[in-house]
Design a protein around this motif. Structure first.
Motif, PDB file in Angstrom:
ATOM      1  N   LEU A 248       2.376   2.345  -3.278  1.00 51.82           N
ATOM      2  CA  LEU A 248       1.503   3.034  -4.235  1.00 51.82           C
ATOM      3  C   LEU A 248       1.851   4.510  -4.342  1.00 51.82           C
ATOM      4  O   LEU A 248       1.514   5.178  -5.309  1.00 51.82           O
TER       5      LEU A 248
ATOM      6  N   ASN B  51       0.827  -1.213   0.000  1.00 48.46           N
ATOM      7  CA  ASN B  51       0.000   0.000   0.000  1.00 48.46           C
ATOM      8  C   ASN B  51       0.856   1.256   0.000  1.00 48.46           C
ATOM      9  O   ASN B  51       0.553   2.217  -0.706  1.00 48.46           O
TER      10      ASN B  51
ATOM     11  N   ASN C 295     -12.945  -1.304  -7.887  1.00 46.23           N
ATOM     12  CA  ASN C 295     -12.659   0.125  -7.881  1.00 46.23           C
ATOM     13  C   ASN C 295     -11.857   0.543  -6.644  1.00 46.23           C
ATOM     14  O   ASN C 295     -12.201   1.496  -5.958  1.00 46.23           O
ATOM     15  N   THR C 296     -10.799  -0.215  -6.355  1.00 46.62           N
ATOM     16  CA  THR C 296      -9.954   0.130  -5.222  1.00 46.62           C
ATOM     17  C   THR C 296      -8.507  -0.211  -5.530  1.00 46.62           C
ATOM     18  O   THR C 296      -8.224  -1.001  -6.439  1.00 46.62           O
ATOM     19  N   THR C 297      -7.587   0.400  -4.803  1.00 47.33           N
ATOM     20  CA  THR C 297      -6.177   0.045  -4.941  1.00 47.33           C
ATOM     21  C   THR C 297      -5.636  -0.488  -3.615  1.00 47.33           C
ATOM     22  O   THR C 297      -4.459  -0.764  -3.495  1.00 47.33           O
TER      23      THR C 297
ATOM     24  N   LYS D 173      -5.415  -4.656   0.995  1.00 45.66           N
ATOM     25  CA  LYS D 173      -6.165  -5.461   1.975  1.00 45.66           C
ATOM     26  C   LYS D 173      -7.393  -6.083   1.311  1.00 45.66           C
ATOM     27  O   LYS D 173      -7.787  -7.192   1.639  1.00 45.66           O
TER      28      LYS D 173
ATOM     29  N   LYS E 273     -11.034   3.573 -18.907  1.00 39.60           N
ATOM     30  CA  LYS E 273      -9.909   4.060 -18.156  1.00 39.60           C
ATOM     31  C   LYS E 273      -9.314   2.897 -17.389  1.00 39.60           C
ATOM     32  O   LYS E 273     -10.038   2.031 -16.940  1.00 39.60           O
ATOM     33  N   MET E 274      -7.991   2.913 -17.244  1.00 42.41           N
ATOM     34  CA  MET E 274      -7.413   1.807 -16.515  1.00 42.41           C
ATOM     35  C   MET E 274      -7.167   2.180 -15.065  1.00 42.41           C
ATOM     36  O   MET E 274      -6.731   3.280 -14.764  1.00 42.41           O
ATOM     37  N   MET E 275      -7.487   1.256 -14.189  1.00 47.74           N
ATOM     38  CA  MET E 275      -7.196   1.461 -12.767  1.00 47.74           C
ATOM     39  C   MET E 275      -5.774   1.005 -12.502  1.00 47.74           C
ATOM     40  O   MET E 275      -5.383  -0.047 -12.947  1.00 47.74           O
ATOM     41  N   PHE E 276      -5.014   1.793 -11.808  1.00 50.88           N
ATOM     42  CA  PHE E 276      -3.761   1.249 -11.297  1.00 50.88           C
ATOM     43  C   PHE E 276      -3.371   1.989 -10.036  1.00 50.88           C
ATOM     44  O   PHE E 276      -3.324   3.185 -10.015  1.00 50.88           O
TER      45      PHE E 276
END
Lengths: 331, 260
Positions: free
Chosen positions: A216, A213, A270-272, A275, A328-331
């Motif tokens: 990031l 985390n 929809n999270t990075t 956990k 759109k890409m999530m990263f």
């Protein structure tokens, strides 16, 4: 919800195969291990059940190691094999299959047995792992590790092509079949060993959640938050190697899942936050593998497709669809 | 000096590559007092960022010593240092999909458990930091939806949530318009007073820094000077900061003028 889906697909997966088996037989053989009477029960207990468990471990393991590599290298194109692990395994197996002519006779036959190939793949992975880790401890820049991993990959691929050029059609075919990947053929003993290695890799991944985390934000920020960069990087690389390495050794180089599942999961959840991502990716990986293996059986027919082709055939359109839909890409 | 939070003695900074040392600046001697806003100014390439990176242990010291809260920097464990010093850097963060509250929440990492779980107290501090930087209404936004000015405020909120006596910012005003440059520096000034923080930042906005900061560290290739804005103006250091063929410093208005 997701775990329920895994369970359903697990049972569906077991009920499919070239031999048709009635549903109640399947259930009874799943719950009653003392009854080894019929052939059908035997097929379930010694072939389909280990195969379904392998599918779950392979899917979950590839997904998690893909996630580890994508976050560590801050690169959405990274996958479990960017460190060159599968190339190492390929080299090991290629050396064994194509070089076995050198040994001749009985020795060659023993070496080419299933265990021989597994061992060769494992040794190949391990050799590359040792190289990567020794490099990782010298280099400050994480991106350099990525490039070095890719170079190892190119190097071993070159060795394999040279060997392929000089080997017989039969040897080539054998090598190509291995590279298709296979979830079956694992005995309970092998599966137990696989599970132990998998669990160690999983444990190390769970211990890395907090560092992942903070990564990031980038390495400098992560360090300013008290993260020991070199140590965390080392643990993440070991975890990936255990997961991806054991999978390649026992099931062959299975492409795509490790790259796609983390993306799929990030889009859906929809999270990075790792956990949430880690367990979700493990479940989605397991689901995708069970699904692909069920498709590979081609329900109600005698044929089985190579699993490596099916994962890409099924997975690639899904990822393209998701990216186009979300734009759109999530990263 | 009373209450020095950061003590720098005979410090040489620069790069060490395969045995070769490139010294960028040497013999830096300065103490920073608690609760002050301190600007580091100087021409490009004079070593502002290198000094900040060295102070925050992202880069090794070539020689000399740095003490934070009377403890030598090199003896502090990473987590101990993270509780004393927080950073706002010029670099982009790796994932643009973090939400504002997630970014600020990561500032609590030095204090959270092995999984990084946020306690009610952590959440309260996050909200407090967002409020102090006027970013509370951005809490659920994704990082890629923010303007440069908003992003800078969020990164400052993250540093606040880290609860450190010392905050270091590398050029926090780049990419911002004139209003937001003043806004950010004014915000830093308020945080110093309100939370008793020592804030050190590098900047090219010398005129704003002269108006808002308590102390300035002026870096030149041959010497480093430290003092209050007025005392530094009196020494005439700003006249010699840049080649004087194009711009000149006007002592009365404490600003640079273009030669006509």
């Amino acid at each position: 919800m997701l775990s329920l889906l895994v369970l359903v697909l697990f049972v569906v997966n077991i009920s499919l195969g070239s031999v048709h088996i009635a549903f109640d037989t399947i259930l009874s053989s799943l719950f009653d291990f003392n009854d080894e009477g019929s052939t059908q029960t035997y097929i379930i207990q010694h072939y389909r059940l280990p195969k379904a468990i392998t599918a779950i471990l392979v899917g979950a393991g590839l997904g998690i190691s893909g996630m580890l590599m994508q976050t560590l290298f801050r690169n959405p194109l990274a996958g479990p094999f960017v460190l060159g692990l599968s190339s190492g395994a390929s080299l090991g197996v290629a050396l064994l299959i194509m070089g076995s002519g050198l040994f001749g006779g009985i020795l060659a036959t023993t070496l080419l047995s299933y265990w021989g190939i597994t061992a060769a793949a494992a040794i190949g992975c391990f050799a590359v792992l040792l190289l990567v880790v020794s490099v990782a401890n010298k280099v400050r820049d994480t991106m350099a590790i990525l490039i070095i991993g890719l170079m190892f990959g190119s190097l071993t691929a070159a060795f394999v092509s040279v060997m392929a050029y000089f080997s017989s059609a039969e040897q080539l075919q054998k090598y190509v079949f291995w590279s298709y990947g296979s979830l079956g053929d694992l005995s309970w003993n092998e599966l137990a060993l696989f599970t132990v290695v998998f669990l160690i890799g999983l444990l190390l991944s769970i211990l890395s959640i907090k560092s992942l985390n903070s990564l990031l934000l980038g390495e400098n920020y992560a360090q300013s938050l008290g993260l020991k960069i070199k140590r965390s990087r080392f643990i993440i690389i070991i975890a990936t190697s255990l997961l991806a390495g054991s999978i390649t050794a026992f099931a062959g180089p299975i492409a795509f899942v490790g790259l796609a599942v983390p993306h799929l999961t990030r889009q859906i959840f929809n999270t990075t936050d790792h956990k949430i991502l880690l367990p979700a990716i493990a479940l989605y990986g397991a689901i995708l593998m069970l699904l692909c293996d069920s498709i590979a059986q081609i329900p109600f027919s005698q044929y089985t497709l190579p699993i490596n082709a099916v994962t890409s055939l099924v997975g690639a359109p899904v990822v393209i669809w998701l990216l186009v839909k979300k734009r759109k890409m999530m990263f | 000096m009373k209450n020095p939070i950061l003590q720098i003695q005979d410090l040489s900074i620069g790069y060490k590559e395969s045995g070769n040392e490139t010294v960028i600046s040497r013999e830096i001697n300065v103490d920073f007092e608690k609760g002050k806003l301190i600007a580091i100014v100087g021409a490009n390439g004079v070593g502002k960022s290198t000094l900040l990176r060295t102070l925050s242990n992202l880069q090794p010291v070539l020689s000399g010593s740095i003490k934070i809260d009377d403890q030598p920097l090199d003896l502090l464990k990473p987590v101990e240092l993270a509780a004393k010093l927080s950073l706002v850097l010029t670099e982009q963060i790796a994932s643009k999909n973090l939400t504002v509250s997630e970014i600020v929440g990561l500032g609590r990492q030095p204090y959270t458990n092995w999984l990084g779980k946020l306690s009610p107290k952590d959440k309260e501090l996050i909200e407090q930091s967002l409020a102090a930087t006027h970013t509370l209404e951005l809490a659920d936004r994704k990082c890629h939806q923010l303007s440069d000015g908003q992003f800078q405020k969020v990164m400052i909120a993250r540093a606040l949530a880290q609860e450190t006596p010392l905050i270091i910012l590398d050029e926090p005003t780049t990419h911002l318009d004139m209003y937001h440059k003043a806004y950010i520096l004014n915000l830093l000034k308020n945080l110093c007073v309100e939370f008793d923080k020592t804030i050190i930042f590098s900047t090219h906005e010398i005129e704003l820094a002269l108006q808002l900061s308590d102390n300035l560290l002026v870096m030149q290739s041959d010497k480093v000077q430290f003092g209050t804005p007025n005392s530094l103006i009196e020494t005439g250091v700003f006249e010699s900061l840049f080649p004087n063929d194009l711009i000149v410093f006007d002592k009365k208005t404490a600003s640079f003028k273009v030669k006509k």
